[in-house]
Design an enzyme around this catalytic site. Structure first.
Site, PDB file in Angstrom:
ATOM      1  N   ARG A 127      -1.155   4.113  13.276  1.00  0.00           N
ATOM      2  CA  ARG A 127      -0.379   3.236  14.150  1.00  0.00           C
ATOM      3  C   ARG A 127      -0.567   3.659  15.609  1.00  0.00           C
ATOM      4  O   ARG A 127      -0.905   4.811  15.887  1.00  0.00           O
ATOM      5  CB  ARG A 127       1.093   3.231  13.782  1.00  0.00           C
ATOM      6  N   ARG A 156       0.833  -1.202   0.000  1.00  0.00           N
ATOM      7  CA  ARG A 156       0.000   0.000   0.000  1.00  0.00           C
ATOM      8  C   ARG A 156       0.866   1.249   0.000  1.00  0.00           C
ATOM      9  O   ARG A 156       1.991   1.235   0.456  1.00  0.00           O
ATOM     10  CB  ARG A 156      -0.889   0.035   1.247  1.00  0.00           C
ATOM     11  N   LYS A 197       3.621  -7.229  12.178  1.00  0.00           N
ATOM     12  CA  LYS A 197       2.934  -7.488  10.911  1.00  0.00           C
ATOM     13  C   LYS A 197       3.235  -8.891  10.389  1.00  0.00           C
ATOM     14  O   LYS A 197       4.377  -9.226  10.078  1.00  0.00           O
ATOM     15  CB  LYS A 197       3.370  -6.435   9.893  1.00  0.00           C
TER      16      LYS A 197
END
Ligand code: BTN
Length: 270
Positions: A266, A65, A130
């Site tokens: 975040r 992204r 992640k």
């Protein structure tokens, strides 16, 4: 001479599971590609817009992204990279990437024993790190609309990168599937996630995000956390609405909806 595959991929099994739900569906596994998303977007723009699952054993120019790259520099099988292209002519596409995330999380961790969570809009997280990412792209050709859902899942620990490359490619430190499933390789993980993803997309094409709102909430990694957005604003992450927009309770008490996929978010402490 064309290169051959290194691993044994469950292409026929997946084809027989998914084709009844997406007529005309095919499965392709290639040894190497620049990017499965780029390949399927190019095909769609050229009018080859049918349902397909395209897997690359290795990707040389994976995309993430917001113009980031998606690196898979591990050995074959230690990272899973694939894209699913589907026609979505009628559907409201809001929330599609959230549904894709829910489906992948359910495939990997159906009972939530491993604690796989989702970080809005489309990251898979394990222990605040992640585990995977999703890149959704749309090709519109006249009245036809074709979506390409690209998924990258870390299977084994990535090699340590030089600082400059790591800064470009990984904004959050990674997690990997072998942390909770020692020894698995990409083909087994594909078998776990591809069918749930294809089925979820079928349901999404008819009913949209609403049936998935509760599942997203169960796995929402940001809910209740103070977060900072890439536009500089801060607030308390307060779940998602029926369109899949992220709700942020701002410091002045107002509830603000973030819809844009071009905003990153975040934990403020991270
Ligand atoms: C992100 O986290 O920013 C999204 C990463 C998506 C990576 C996958 S790997 C397979 C597919 N092909 C690509 O070039 N990107 C997606």
């Amino acid at each position: 001479m064309s290169a051959s595959l290194t691993l044994n991929w469950p292409a026929e099994t997946l084809w027989s599971q998914i084709e009844p739900h997406w007529p005309g569906f095919s499965v392709e596994v290639l040894p190497t590609l620049d990017s499965t998303n780029s390949t399927l977007m190019e095909r769609a723009r050229a009018g080859q817009a049918w349902p397909v699952l395209l897997v690359a054993e290795q990707q040389t120019a994976g995309r993430g992204r917001m113009g980031r790259s998606w690196l898979s520099e591990q050995a074959v099988g230690q990272s899973l990279t694939f894209s699913l292209a589907l026609p979505m002519d009628e559907a409201d596409l809001s929330g599609l990437s959230l549904v894709a995330g829910c489906a992948l999380a359910q495939g990997l961790d159906p009972l939530q024993r491993h604690g796989i969570r989702l970080k809005w809009p489309n990251d898979l997280w394990l222990q605040q790190r992640k585990l995977g990412g999703i890149l959704v792209e749309v090709c519109i050709l006249g009245r036809q609309r074709h979506v390409v859902i690209g998924c990258g899942i870390n299977i084994a620990a990535p090699p340590v990168l030089p600082a400059a490359a790591a800064g470009q490619a990984r904004v959050t430190p990674p997690a990997w599937v072998q942390q909770f499933a020692p020894g698995v390789l990409a083909p087994e993980v594909l078998l776990q996630v591809a069918m749930p993803l294809a089925l979820a997309m079928k349901q999404f094409s008819v009913q949209g995000f609403a049936p998935w709102q509760a599942e997203f909430a169960r796995r929402d990694a940001l809910a209740g956390q103070l977060v900072r957005l890439s536009d500089g604003s801060e607030g308390l992450a307060s779940g998602v609405n029926a369109q899949g927009g992220l709700l942020i309770r701002q410091l002045d008490g107002q509830l603000h909806e973030v819809l844009s996929q071009e905003v990153s978010v975040r934990p403020a402490a991270g």
